[in-house]
Design an enzyme around this catalytic site. Structure first.
Site, PDB file in Angstrom:
ATOM      1  N   ASP A  51     -44.343 -14.495 -27.985  1.00 46.83           N
ATOM      2  CA  ASP A  51     -42.990 -14.994 -27.777  1.00 46.83           C
ATOM      3  C   ASP A  51     -42.154 -13.886 -27.132  1.00 46.83           C
ATOM      4  O   ASP A  51     -41.871 -12.875 -27.766  1.00 46.83           O
ATOM      5  CB  ASP A  51     -42.427 -15.407 -29.154  1.00 46.83           C
ATOM      6  CG  ASP A  51     -40.954 -15.748 -29.089  1.00 46.83           C
ATOM      7  OD1 ASP A  51     -40.410 -15.801 -27.967  1.00 46.83           O
ATOM      8  OD2 ASP A  51     -40.361 -15.966 -30.157  1.00 46.83           O
ATOM      9  N   GLU A 131     -43.842  15.706 -13.727  1.00 47.91           N
ATOM     10  CA  GLU A 131     -43.742  16.921 -14.547  1.00 47.91           C
ATOM     11  C   GLU A 131     -42.781  16.651 -15.703  1.00 47.91           C
ATOM     12  O   GLU A 131     -41.628  17.079 -15.667  1.00 47.91           O
ATOM     13  CB  GLU A 131     -43.168  18.080 -13.710  1.00 47.91           C
ATOM     14  CG  GLU A 131     -44.023  18.524 -12.560  1.00 47.91           C
ATOM     15  CD  GLU A 131     -43.350  19.665 -11.765  1.00 47.91           C
ATOM     16  OE1 GLU A 131     -42.264  20.140 -12.155  1.00 47.91           O
ATOM     17  OE2 GLU A 131     -43.926  20.066 -10.757  1.00 47.91           O
ATOM     18  N   GLU A 133     -40.695  16.898 -19.000  1.00 45.90           N
ATOM     19  CA  GLU A 133     -40.232  17.927 -19.944  1.00 45.90           C
ATOM     20  C   GLU A 133     -39.709  17.238 -21.201  1.00 45.90           C
ATOM     21  O   GLU A 133     -39.268  16.092 -21.146  1.00 45.90           O
ATOM     22  CB  GLU A 133     -39.110  18.755 -19.299  1.00 45.90           C
ATOM     23  CG  GLU A 133     -39.584  19.523 -18.071  1.00 45.90           C
ATOM     24  CD  GLU A 133     -38.466  20.238 -17.309  1.00 45.90           C
ATOM     25  OE1 GLU A 133     -38.763  21.207 -16.614  1.00 45.90           O
ATOM     26  OE2 GLU A 133     -37.298  19.804 -17.392  1.00 45.90           O
ATOM     27  N   GLU A 188     -40.691  25.579 -21.586  1.00 49.03           N
ATOM     28  CA  GLU A 188     -39.679  25.496 -20.529  1.00 49.03           C
ATOM     29  C   GLU A 188     -38.542  26.483 -20.799  1.00 49.03           C
ATOM     30  O   GLU A 188     -38.554  27.218 -21.785  1.00 49.03           O
ATOM     31  CB  GLU A 188     -39.163  24.055 -20.397  1.00 49.03           C
ATOM     32  CG  GLU A 188     -39.678  23.330 -19.163  1.00 49.03           C
ATOM     33  CD  GLU A 188     -39.370  24.040 -17.844  1.00 49.03           C
ATOM     34  OE1 GLU A 188     -38.418  24.843 -17.798  1.00 49.03           O
ATOM     35  OE2 GLU A 188     -40.100  23.804 -16.865  1.00 49.03           O
ATOM     36  N   GLU A 195     -43.108  21.684 -21.195  1.00 49.23           N
ATOM     37  CA  GLU A 195     -43.528  20.835 -20.078  1.00 49.23           C
ATOM     38  C   GLU A 195     -45.045  20.779 -20.085  1.00 49.23           C
ATOM     39  O   GLU A 195     -45.716  21.794 -20.294  1.00 49.23           O
ATOM     40  CB  GLU A 195     -43.039  21.436 -18.750  1.00 49.23           C
ATOM     41  CG  GLU A 195     -43.556  20.673 -17.533  1.00 49.23           C
ATOM     42  CD  GLU A 195     -42.989  21.215 -16.211  1.00 49.23           C
ATOM     43  OE1 GLU A 195     -41.791  21.558 -16.157  1.00 49.23           O
ATOM     44  OE2 GLU A 195     -43.764  21.284 -15.243  1.00 49.23           O
ATOM     45  N   HIS A 244     -39.560  15.825 -12.748  1.00 46.96           N
ATOM     46  CA  HIS A 244     -39.761  15.944 -11.301  1.00 46.96           C
ATOM     47  C   HIS A 244     -41.006  15.137 -10.943  1.00 46.96           C
ATOM     48  O   HIS A 244     -41.994  15.182 -11.668  1.00 46.96           O
ATOM     49  CB  HIS A 244     -39.985  17.400 -10.908  1.00 46.96           C
ATOM     50  CG  HIS A 244     -38.893  18.309 -11.376  1.00 46.96           C
ATOM     51  ND1 HIS A 244     -39.034  19.660 -11.468  1.00 46.96           N
ATOM     52  CD2 HIS A 244     -37.633  18.033 -11.784  1.00 46.96           C
ATOM     53  CE1 HIS A 244     -37.903  20.190 -11.904  1.00 46.96           C
ATOM     54  NE2 HIS A 244     -37.038  19.221 -12.111  1.00 46.96           N
ATOM     55  N   ARG A 315     -34.761  25.221  -4.742  1.00 44.57           N
ATOM     56  CA  ARG A 315     -34.861  24.204  -5.770  1.00 44.57           C
ATOM     57  C   ARG A 315     -33.527  23.561  -6.128  1.00 44.57           C
ATOM     58  O   ARG A 315     -33.428  22.859  -7.113  1.00 44.57           O
ATOM     59  CB  ARG A 315     -35.485  24.818  -7.027  1.00 44.57           C
ATOM     60  CG  ARG A 315     -36.942  25.165  -6.845  1.00 44.57           C
ATOM     61  CD  ARG A 315     -37.465  25.992  -7.994  1.00 44.57           C
ATOM     62  NE  ARG A 315     -38.840  26.407  -7.710  1.00 44.57           N
ATOM     63  CZ  ARG A 315     -39.917  25.810  -8.202  1.00 44.57           C
ATOM     64  NH1 ARG A 315     -39.785  24.804  -9.026  1.00 44.57           N
ATOM     65  NH2 ARG A 315     -41.117  26.236  -7.884  1.00 44.57           N
ATOM     66  N   GLU A 333     -41.365  16.488  -3.634  1.00 45.12           N
ATOM     67  CA  GLU A 333     -41.027  16.454  -5.056  1.00 45.12           C
ATOM     68  C   GLU A 333     -39.603  15.952  -5.202  1.00 45.12           C
ATOM     69  O   GLU A 333     -38.663  16.596  -4.709  1.00 45.12           O
ATOM     70  CB  GLU A 333     -41.138  17.881  -5.629  1.00 45.12           C
ATOM     71  CG  GLU A 333     -40.726  18.010  -7.075  1.00 45.12           C
ATOM     72  CD  GLU A 333     -40.547  19.471  -7.522  1.00 45.12           C
ATOM     73  OE1 GLU A 333     -40.130  20.326  -6.713  1.00 45.12           O
ATOM     74  OE2 GLU A 333     -40.830  19.754  -8.690  1.00 45.12           O
ATOM     75  N   ARG A 335     -36.550  15.597  -7.516  1.00 40.18           N
ATOM     76  CA  ARG A 335     -36.206  16.380  -8.706  1.00 40.18           C
ATOM     77  C   ARG A 335     -35.199  15.697  -9.631  1.00 40.18           C
ATOM     78  O   ARG A 335     -34.867  16.225 -10.682  1.00 40.18           O
ATOM     79  CB  ARG A 335     -35.686  17.747  -8.279  1.00 40.18           C
ATOM     80  CG  ARG A 335     -36.775  18.591  -7.623  1.00 40.18           C
ATOM     81  CD  ARG A 335     -36.231  19.909  -7.104  1.00 40.18           C
ATOM     82  NE  ARG A 335     -35.636  20.739  -8.139  1.00 40.18           N
ATOM     83  CZ  ARG A 335     -36.311  21.542  -8.962  1.00 40.18           C
ATOM     84  NH1 ARG A 335     -37.627  21.610  -8.865  1.00 40.18           N
ATOM     85  NH2 ARG A 335     -35.693  22.268  -9.870  1.00 40.18           N
TER      86      ARG A 335
HETATM   87  N1  GLU Z   1     -35.269  21.476 -16.683  1.00 38.04           N
HETATM   88  C1  GLU Z   1     -34.885  21.423 -15.301  1.00 38.04           C
HETATM   89  C2  GLU Z   1     -34.374  20.035 -14.959  1.00 38.04           C
HETATM   90  O1  GLU Z   1     -33.620  19.530 -15.663  1.00 38.04           O
HETATM   91  C3  GLU Z   1     -36.019  21.790 -14.395  1.00 38.04           C
HETATM   92  C4  GLU Z   1     -36.586  23.154 -14.593  1.00 38.04           C
HETATM   93  C5  GLU Z   1     -37.782  23.357 -13.656  1.00 38.04           C
HETATM   94  O2  GLU Z   1     -38.885  22.989 -14.057  1.00 38.04           O
HETATM   95  O3  GLU Z   1     -37.586  23.774 -12.526  1.00 38.04           O
HETATM   96  O4  GLU Z   1     -34.697  19.424 -13.971  1.00 38.04           O
HETATM   97 MG    MG Z   2     -40.112  22.143 -15.412  1.00 37.36          MG
END
Ligand code: GLU
Ligand code: MG
Length: 444
Positions: A51, A131, A133, A188, A195, A244, A315, A333, A335
């Site tokens: 259901d 990836e 976390e 991390e 992670e 990511h 990054r 990637e 992010r």
């Molecule tokens: N914790 C970070 C985020 O919020 C990323 C850190 C990393 O792995 O570069 O995306």
């Molecule tokens: Mg990370």
């Protein structure tokens, strides 16, 4: 492809007496119906009726009969559910159909299948690698989760060992028992934060893996009397948890993102896919960053993206091109995603955004090689850099205006999703927080 007789033989050999038939609701929460193993043959032939009326984002009462169809390739025994006498529990991840046997459009797995089919029609196979976390927190005396981390607890603890490290090892062993190929794990940036990265796979398998991964992490933590959370920003002023996601397309067995003669070794296809991701980024956020709390992670200073730009070197951008640009390793990637998302919907919207870029031949802007966090508004305007939505409400506004992403979700899920998220926002909006009391109560 696994066949039914082989799976049944395996279930027999592994002494599995119950099997969970799993699926997810629109929020990505795993649901299951458990059946005795001897009912499996019937389940393979006829599916299992259930259901659907009380499942978030499923159907109305009058059309609530839904059928679960186990995907034979997804069988796994659950290592943490083995009895002392050796009897075990297994699981299948299922597709959901209606009474007519057609895929149910409220099934997130179907949304991803549709996106993968579109890629397939265009000649591509979609791969993704996440990836994720997460934090591990202690439980209080009342049994509820706290935001006290192990690391902090360890400081006062009599125990000579780092409990979190042992839990991480146990998580990895459990994943390996379930046929995951774990590539790396590390503590991390934030205290209590971890992670674990597992090998990329095609989109559908990766979404299944993310759902399984979250279950494993939580189950192992539970076993150890602690709580693991994928909430994106449980503690202010330290890093939040992201997920990511590495994306690539393969065409006839070759990486369609790789072109060794081009700048950054990125093919035209990769550039167009990237342009699609950037164009649809605001609407995508509504899915990849689905909670009120998600937007507390997307703030300056904690390695999470805010600006809609890409980079081959730094990054701070939303999309990063990792350094390994080999014929097999070229990828991008994204992010922004966080691990509270529904992985099926999240991968579906990322893929559809990129395919839209390819189909329309979109061109990506130039990469930004400086630290965007240091730009002032004027410089950002010069570079044409927009920002991600500032909160869930803005993200849902962006989703409502983006036909491509709405279509990626399909009417059924888009409607239910927007409705659920608006409600979440409205509840939050009316809530009076500690911050407000601290700031205003005595001041005014
Ligand atoms: N914790 C970070 C985020 O919020 C990323 C850190 C990393 O792995 O570069 O995306
Ligand atoms: Mg990370």
């Amino acid at each position: 492809m696994t066949n039914a007789d082989d799976v049944i033989a395996r279930i027999h050999d592994e002494n599995i007496d119950f099997v969970r038939l799993q699926f997810t609701d629109i929020l990505g929460i795993v649901k299951n119906v458990s059946i005795p193993a001897n009912q499996l043959e019937k389940a393979f032939e006829e599916g299992i009726w259930f259901d659907g009326s009380s499942i978030e984002g499923f159907v109305r009462i009058q059309e609530s009969d839904m059928r679960l169809v186990p995907d034979l390739d997804t069988f796994a025994a659950l290592p943490w559910r083995r009895d002392e006498d050796g009897a075990g529990v297994g699981r299948f991840i299922c597709d959901v159909t209606g009474t007519d046997g057609e895929p149910f459009e409220g099934d997130p797995r179907y949304v991803l299948r549709r996106a993968m089919d579109r890629a397939d029609e265009m000649g591509y196979r979609f791969n993704a690698g996440p990836e994720p976390e997460f934090f591990i927190f202690q439980r209080g005396e009342d049994g509820h989760a706290t935001t006290t981390t192990h690391d902090a607890g360890g400081y006062f603890d009599m125990a000579p060992k780092d409990l979190a490290m042992d839990i991480r090892r146990e998580i990895i062993h459990t994943l390996v028992d379930m046929d995951f190929e774990v590539e790396a794990s590390h503590h991390e940036v934030a205290r209590g934060q971890h992670e674990i990265d597992f090998k990329y796979a095609d989109g559908l398998r990766t979404a299944d893996n993310i759902a399984t991964f979250r279950n494993v992490v939580r189950a192992v933590a539970e076993h150890n009397g602690v709580h693991a959370t994928f909430m994106p920003k449980p503690i202010e002023a330290i890093n939040g948890s992201g997920m990511h996601t590495h994306l690539s397309l393969f065409e006839d067995g070759d990486n369609a993102f790789y072109d060794g003669r081009a700048e950054f070794d990125l093919s035209e296809t990769a550039h167009a896919f990237l342009a699609g991701l950037l164009e649809h980024a605001p609407a995508i956020s509504a899915v990849t960053n689905p909670t009120v709390n998600s937007y507390k992670r997307l703030v300056p200073g904690y390695e999470a993206p805010i600006y809609i730009a890409w980079s081959d070197v730094n990054r701070s951008a939303l999309v990063r091109i990792p350094a390994s640009r080999t014929p097999a390793g070229a990828r991008m990637e994204l992010r922004a995603p966080d691990p509270s998302c529904n992985p099926y919907l999240a991968l579906a919207v990322m893929l559809q955004a990129g395919l839209d870029g390819i189909e329309r031949g979109l061109e990506a802007p130039a990469p930004v090689r400086e630290n965007i966090y240091e730009f002032d508004e004027q410089k950002r305007r010069e570079y044409g850099i927009e920002t991600l939505p500032a909160n869930l409400n803005e993200a849902i506004d962006a989703l409502e205006e983006d036909e491509v992403i709405l279509e990626a979700l399909g009417d059924h899920i888009a409607d239910k999703y927007i409705q659920a998220k608006r409600q979440e926002w409205n509840e939050y909006k009316a809530y009076v927080s500690d911050w407000e009391l601290d700031s205003y109560l005595e001041k005014y």
